[in-house]
Enzyme design. Structure first.
Site, mmCIF file in Angstrom:
data_model
loop_
_atom_site.group_PDB
_atom_site.id
_atom_site.type_symbol
_atom_site.label_atom_id
_atom_site.label_comp_id
_atom_site.label_asym_id
_atom_site.label_seq_id
_atom_site.Cartn_x
_atom_site.Cartn_y
_atom_site.Cartn_z
ATOM 1 N N GLU A 183 -25.377 7.626 7.522
ATOM 2 C CA GLU A 183 -24.455 8.760 7.407
ATOM 3 C C GLU A 183 -24.537 9.417 6.032
ATOM 4 O O GLU A 183 -23.638 10.160 5.635
ATOM 5 C CB GLU A 183 -23.022 8.304 7.696
ATOM 6 C CG GLU A 183 -22.848 7.815 9.120
ATOM 7 C CD GLU A 183 -21.399 7.560 9.500
ATOM 8 O OE1 GLU A 183 -20.494 7.878 8.714
ATOM 9 O OE2 GLU A 183 -21.182 7.026 10.597
ATOM 10 N N LYS A 240 -12.810 9.206 18.720
ATOM 11 C CA LYS A 240 -14.208 9.589 18.952
ATOM 12 C C LYS A 240 -14.305 9.938 20.430
ATOM 13 O O LYS A 240 -14.132 9.057 21.283
ATOM 14 C CB LYS A 240 -15.134 8.401 18.660
ATOM 15 C CG LYS A 240 -15.242 8.016 17.179
ATOM 16 C CD LYS A 240 -15.956 6.674 17.065
ATOM 17 C CE LYS A 240 -16.379 6.364 15.643
ATOM 18 N NZ LYS A 240 -16.812 4.948 15.510
HETATM 19 P P1 PGA Z 1 -20.750 4.416 14.883
HETATM 20 O O1 PGA Z 1 -19.570 3.926 13.953
HETATM 21 O O2 PGA Z 1 -22.021 3.910 14.268
HETATM 22 O O3 PGA Z 1 -20.497 3.686 16.162
HETATM 23 O O4 PGA Z 1 -20.692 5.887 15.021
HETATM 24 C C1 PGA Z 1 -18.948 4.654 12.970
HETATM 25 C C2 PGA Z 1 -17.655 3.962 12.609
HETATM 26 O O5 PGA Z 1 -17.537 2.732 12.775
HETATM 27 O O6 PGA Z 1 -16.701 4.610 12.223
HETATM 28 ZN ZN ZN Z 2 -15.355 2.515 12.374
#
Ligand code: PGA
Ligand code: ZN
Length: 427
Positions: free
Chosen positions: A211, A341
């Site tokens: 990220e 999400k």
């Molecule tokens: P992810 O996790 O890799 O599943 O997108 C991001 C998070 O734990 O916030």
């Molecule tokens: Zn998380």
């Protein structure tokens, strides 16, 4: 009341920010109103998440291909929905779930279903002639009031950085900033100071995790937090007053056989809670995400009780944006903030229900991207439309992250909305 008639659904396999396949879909409505959307994909996923459909062909993208999901949009859903009129997003999403026929989108794939759900929402916004953030607010029956505060990835560990450091994300929250524009400038200053610190302390050049966060070999969890404070100070900001922190422990990923394996230490749930309590005492944290494992229901209420009024007890993998899990967490007082999400639940309507439950319980909401993202920016509109307290997009590098921040800047300029008031004192 207007209705929206689908005339064509069409999808394509595209690549996400890790170079893995994901789904892009386009929706055309009668009258020619057309829009497209792409779905992200996680790596640090919760067990209760809706299921992404992957091809499983080991010879192609190591099994991660999305051709079947694409076909489910372009053939199955196109044929099932073409010519049909829907009065609302909820009606379309209900039909998508009915056509899938499983509670977790296993048959058609959450990637296929969400791509259609989002593309339809965008096409409806086009038909109405309103910006997407306003349409999202309308879907949820909300008024536009505030913009989300930023939580921006500074340091990365866990599954996003080869698991060399236990904590997944140390994030910056510019608490003194009055605008998104000011917040981004503050984050930039701290990020640069942190990059210099990482070079001096760890001899590491600018290597970034999934990220965009910096990911040197931190000796332990505490040094990730302490180094973040050092970077804030070096950038000329007052820690906790100008810029505070947020933390994603993502502890499910180091919880095995009833214990938390935090670096070299092994902690039971009570010791893990005590450790988080120490961090909250020593560092200005606005929220602690997944402090305990997604299956450690028995101890989440104690964690929340310990942190209440000091920082937010935020559930990501723990809640998986699933209304049933959120209801249980509200009933047991196991958290006080939802990490939202959309692809954890599969449709906009499912996510809207999750958000409404959280809001009705007085919880705070962080709208979050995934570690595998695309250049699509609908997340910024969603966070504004649904009045999120915070948005979590990753770092301020890499265009799949910047697409969302840049969209927030446009929305800020267009609406002149203020940033959300801070939920909990960070000091
Ligand atoms: P992810 O996790 O890799 O599943 O997108 C991001 C998070 O734990 O916030
Ligand atoms: Zn998380």
């Amino acid at each position: 009341m207007s209705s929206f008639t689908i005339t064509r659904l069409h999808a394509r396999e595209i690549l996400d920010s890790r170079g893995r396949p994901t789904v892009w879909a386009e929706c055309r409505l009668a009258g020619g109103f057309t829009a497209a959307a792409s779905v992200p994909s996680g790596a640090s996923t919760g067990r209760a998440e809706a299921i992404e459909l992957r091809d499983g062909d080991a010879q192609r993208y190591r099994g991660l291909g999305c051709r079947r999901a694409v076909e489910n949009v372009s053939v199955t859903l196109h044929e099932g929905l073409r010519g049909r009129a829907f009065a609302s997003q909820a009606e379309l999403d209900g039909e998508l779930m009915r056509l899938d026929g499983t509670p977790n989108c296993r048959r058609l794939g959450a990637n296929a279903i969400l791509a259609v759900s989002l593309a339809f929402a965008r096409a409806c916004a086009v038909q109405h002639g309103v910006p997407l953030y306003r349409h999202f607010a309308d879907i949820a029956g909300l008024r536009l009031c505030t913009l989300p505060r930023l939580t921006v990835n500074l340091f990365s560990g866990g599954k996003h950085a080869g698991e060399q450091s236990p904590l997944q994300d140390i994030l910056l929250t510019p608490v003194a900033a009055q605008t998104t524009d000011e917040a981004l400038a503050a984050v930039f200053a701290v990020y640069q100071a942190a990059a210099e610190l990482v070079w001096k302390k760890y001899g590491q050049r600018l290597l970034r995790a999934d990220e965009g966060g910096l990911a040197p070999l931190f000796p332990d969890a505490e040094s990730m937090l302490a180094d973040a404070i050092e970077a804030i100070t070096a950038a000329g900001h007052a820690a906790g007053i100008g810029v505070a922190l947020a933390l994603d422990v993502a502890s499910s990923h180091f919880f095995h056989e009833g214990c938390y394996h935090l670096g070299r230490e092994t902690l039971d749930s009570a010791a893990m809670i005590a450790r988080i309590d120490d961090w909250v005492t020593c560092y200005p944290l606005v929220s602690v995400e997944d402090g305990l494992s997604e299956e450690d229901w028995a101890h989440w209420p104690a964690l929340r009780a310990r942190l209440a009024g000091r920082t937010l007890t935020l559930g990501d993998d723990f809640l998986c944006t699933q209304p049933a899990r959120i209801e249980r967490a509200i009933a047991t007082r196991a958290a006080d903030a939802l990490l939202l999400k959309v692809n954890q639940v599969g449709t906009l309507t499912g996510a809207a229900q999750a958000a409404a439950l959280a809001r009705a319980a007085g919880w705070k909401i962080t709208v979050s991207a995934r570690s595998g993202e695309t250049e699509d920016n609908w997340l910024a509109d969603l966070a504004v439309g649904w009045g999120a307290d915070f948005i979590k997009v990753g770092s301020i590098t890499q265009s799949e992250r910047l697409a969302k921040y840049n969209r927030l800047l446009v929305i800020e300029a267009e609406t002149d909305l203020p940033l959300c008031p801070l939920a909990v004192s960070s000091r």
